[in-house]
Design an enzyme around this catalytic site. Structure first.
Site, PDB file in Angstrom:
ATOM      1  N   SER A  64       0.653  -1.254  -0.121  1.00  0.00           N
ATOM      2  CA  SER A  64       0.110  -0.011  -0.005  1.00  0.00           C
ATOM      3  C   SER A  64       0.739   1.294   0.025  1.00  0.00           C
ATOM      4  O   SER A  64       0.261   2.212  -0.049  1.00  0.00           O
ATOM      5  CB  SER A  64      -0.830  -0.124   1.086  1.00  0.00           C
ATOM      6  OG  SER A  64      -1.719  -0.973   1.260  1.00  0.00           O
ATOM      7  N   ASP A 113     -10.542  -6.578   0.806  1.00  0.00           N
ATOM      8  CA  ASP A 113     -10.017  -5.610   1.699  1.00  0.00           C
ATOM      9  C   ASP A 113      -9.266  -6.203   2.902  1.00  0.00           C
ATOM     10  O   ASP A 113      -9.651  -7.349   3.516  1.00  0.00           O
ATOM     11  CB  ASP A 113     -11.164  -4.510   1.979  1.00  0.00           C
ATOM     12  CG  ASP A 113     -10.206  -3.312   2.530  1.00  0.00           C
ATOM     13  OD1 ASP A 113     -10.492  -2.375   1.685  1.00  0.00           O
ATOM     14  OD2 ASP A 113      -9.947  -3.301   3.550  1.00  0.00           O
ATOM     15  N   HIS A 157     -14.658  -0.251   4.919  1.00  0.00           N
ATOM     16  CA  HIS A 157     -14.303   1.035   5.518  1.00  0.00           C
ATOM     17  C   HIS A 157     -15.537   1.761   5.351  1.00  0.00           C
ATOM     18  O   HIS A 157     -15.421   3.053   5.629  1.00  0.00           O
ATOM     19  CB  HIS A 157     -13.012   1.724   4.771  1.00  0.00           C
ATOM     20  CG  HIS A 157     -11.798   1.073   5.043  1.00  0.00           C
ATOM     21  ND1 HIS A 157     -11.626  -0.167   4.382  1.00  0.00           N
ATOM     22  CD2 HIS A 157     -10.739   1.015   5.894  1.00  0.00           C
ATOM     23  CE1 HIS A 157     -10.196  -0.608   4.581  1.00  0.00           C
ATOM     24  NE2 HIS A 157      -9.960   0.170   5.768  1.00  0.00           N
ATOM     25  N   CYS A 210      -7.540   2.137   2.388  1.00  0.00           N
ATOM     26  CA  CYS A 210      -8.805   1.104   1.868  1.00  0.00           C
ATOM     27  C   CYS A 210      -8.390   0.480   0.586  1.00  0.00           C
ATOM     28  O   CYS A 210      -8.144   1.253  -0.504  1.00  0.00           O
ATOM     29  CB  CYS A 210      -9.797   1.865   1.715  1.00  0.00           C
ATOM     30  SG  CYS A 210     -11.289   1.196   0.769  1.00  0.00           S
TER      31      CYS A 210
END
Length: 618
Positions: free
Chosen positions: A325, A364, A370, A383
């Site tokens: 991420s 996720d 989320h 997210c």
């Protein structure tokens, strides 16, 4: 018949005169030949035979230069020289080379694994030049040789300077080490300038600036007797010492990075985004470079190579990991840049994402989802669903082209050797790598997982720090460098090295600030994944956590850290820069199998930021 008629005086006279003339001609020819030879020896070829004559009583001996020192940016010593006993052999003075080496080996003064290197060095240089048999002898070994010295004409102990690393393993992968000059080294080095030199830089800064550190070899002419003993020094041309090199590393910050990693496997790279200088380059576990400068046995080297924790592996430059991420801020900026989204656009995250007309669910990291998130909150909370959708909208080609602007998928160009490329996937890359037909080159699902830094994508910690520095500097980047400056040997002044700027990225400043604000929310937002490190921070930190899977998790299964083998747990990553409004440090942290970027990697970055900015403020 009268006796006078039997005697022909004229005939005898002519015969005598003929013999005299013939003798005179022979004498003249011989005298001429002698004179010709004298002229040839003493006039025509005087220089040649003079040199041959000198070789019988004069020995030309190289004078190796003193190797330059390495310092950190504050002048603290990283690599020094210290006097040692060195065992050397002059081939032209040894009658039976093989027997001499065998006898020295029997005395424990020469190792069997060093013989190929020794024999190769003897073959590659002139026979009057000394060959190093052992770079360092202990006092006991020196005493043992002294007892047996009469048995070894042409072999002697010399006092030399050898490399010493006073900090041991600290910054070992950045500093590098010196080792014995090999045949491969002699092919890339100027052989004449390495006469009498036992070692050369192998990796890191020692290898990168070998030309500066080594210096220039001198020589001296020695008058010797028939036994090779020196009687008098006739002429001397002193060696030119190597230049001292200052690195951009900050020793205090480097030590802190290594202490923060501790026993964990991982890497920390810290850059100054204003000029590309490397402030810290840590790869753990490390090794002691003194082992190599002292002459590492093959058994000990094999032990280091086979260590499953790979202490010789430079994770900062050569470790290729999925960035996870950590690419989300740059990918969010790509969405703004290409006009496929605006900061206020929202996405509903139920905890999974599916492609149209596909049943497969891309999960996720937060099982329950989320909820509704915009760009800032999608980065702050990391997210996945938001970026699954954004990746599909952008497509792999635009993702590749935009992330490449930040240096991902290519070497950064750092000035020490050994850096690997990483991998930024594209259709062209996959077509070449997998030899797929045109209609089967790239699949939509591969685009989805690339959106969260998984799949084929790989990056080194240095690349992540470099990309972070470019973003921190609002699109202005520099080639990472470890060279701070070189000390002038005449004046003693430090000649600073120039930074190497990269072309500025054509980005909308407002869009860049949106991406940076989303990273600030990661650390300082109420729901930011790294809010724990920002609670009491005196400066604004922009960051992004990341987690990179090591093994896949099947549909319907859940990850359980307690039951997962430690080496199968995800890698933990964190990128950051601070202060966000005027960055003076950019960091990438990787903890192998650390499981959580927020728990394992982010605190390391916070410690380095606090240390650096607090000292800069003083």
């Amino acid at each position: 018949m009268s006796i006078h008629r039997l005697k022909d005086h004229w005939r005898e006279q002519r015969m005598f005169l003929g013999r005299v003339v013939a003798a005179a001609i022979v004498v003249t020819l011989l005298a001429g030949l002698l004179m010709y030879r004298l002229v040839d020896l003493q006039v025509v070829h005087f220089e040649h035979f003079s040199r041959l004559s000198q070789g019988n009583r004069v020995r030309l001996e190289p004078v190796p230069p003193v190797r330059g020192l390495l310092f950190d940016r504050a002048g603290r010593a990283l690599a020094e020289n210290r006097p040692v006993y060195q065992l050397e052999l002059i081939p032209e003075q040894v009658k039976d080379l093989e027997q001499t080496l065998a006898d020295l080996q029997a005395l424990g003064l020469v190792r069997a694994e060093d013989l190929p290197r020794i024999q190769g060095q003897i073959r590659s240089q002139r026979r009057f030049e000394p060959t190093v048999l052992r770079a360092r002898l202990s006092d006991e070994e020196a005493g043992r040789f002294a007892v047996h010295r009469p048995r070894f004409p042409g072999v002697d102990i010399q006092a030399r300077l050898a490399r010493q690393y006073p900090l041991g393993p600290a910054a070992a992968h950045a500093i590098g080490y010196v080792g014995a000059v090999s045949e491969a080294d002699l092919q890339r080095l100027e052989g004449a300038n390495y006469a009498g030199t036992a070692q050369t830089g192998k990796i890191g800064a020692e290898r990168a600036w070998e030309d500066l550190l080594h210096g220039t070899t001198g020589f001296r002419q020695l008058l010797v007797n028939a036994q090779g003993r020196t009687l008098q020094e006739l002429e001397r041309n002193d060696a030119v010492p190597g230049r001292n090199v200052y690195l951009t590393l900050d020793l205090e910050l480097q030590a802190l990075a290594e202490a923060q990693l501790g026993e964990r496997r991982g890497s920390v790279v810290a850059l100054d985004p204003r000029n590309g200088q490397v402030l810290a380059l840590a790869s753990m576990p490390a090794f002691d470079p003194n082992l190599f400068s002292m002459g590492l046995s093959s058994a000990r080297y094999r032990e280091l190579q086979e260590d499953r924790d790979q202490p010789l592996f430079n994770r900062a430059l050569r470790g290729q990991y999925p960035p996870g991420s950590t690419i989300k801020p740059m990918l969010g900026l790509a969405g703004l840049h290409y006009g496929v989204t605006v900061p206020q656009d929202t996405v509903y995250c139920p905890g999974w994402f599916s492609l149209p007309n596909h049943s497969h669910r891309y999960r996720d990291w937060k099982r329950e989802g989320h909820g509704t998130v915009d760009l800032e909150q999608s980065v702050a909370q990391s997210c996945d669903v938001y970026f699954y959708r954004l990746a599909v909208t952008l497509g792999i080609d635009r993702m590749h082209d935009f992330l490449a602007l930040f240096g991902l998928g290519a070497p950064t160009g750092i000035d020490i050797p050994g850096e690997l490329d990483g991998l930024l996937p594209s259709r062209d890359w996959k077509r070449t790598a997998f030899r797929r037909p045109q209609d089967q080159v790239w699949f939509p699902g591969e685009t989805v997982i690339t959106g969260i830094g998984q799949g084929y994508m790989l990056a080194t910690p240095l690349q992540l720090a470099h990309a972070t520095a470019i973003l921190a500097n609002r699109g202005r980047g520099f080639v990472p460098t470890l060279l701070a400056g070189v000390e002038n040997p005449v004046t003693g002044q430090l000649e600073p090295a120039a930074s190497r700027p990269l072309p500025a990225l054509a980005l909308d400043p407002a869009q860049v600030e949106e991406a940076i604000d989303s990273m600030v929310a990661v650390v300082h937002g109420e729901r930011g994944t790294a809010r724990a490190i920002g609670l009491d921070s005196p400066w604004t930190i922009a960051g992004k956590t990341g987690t990179a899977q090591v093994v896949g998790i099947a549909q319907g299964e859940e990850y359980d850290e307690e039951t997962t083998d430690e080496r199968h747990r995800p890698h933990a990553l964190f990128i950051a820069f601070a202060p966000a409004e005027n960055p003076r440090i950019a960091i990438a942290v990787l903890v192998e199998n650390g499981a959580s970027g927020s728990a394992a990697a982010a605190p390391v970055a916070r410690a380095l930021i606090d240390n650096w900015l607090a000292r800069e403020a003083d």
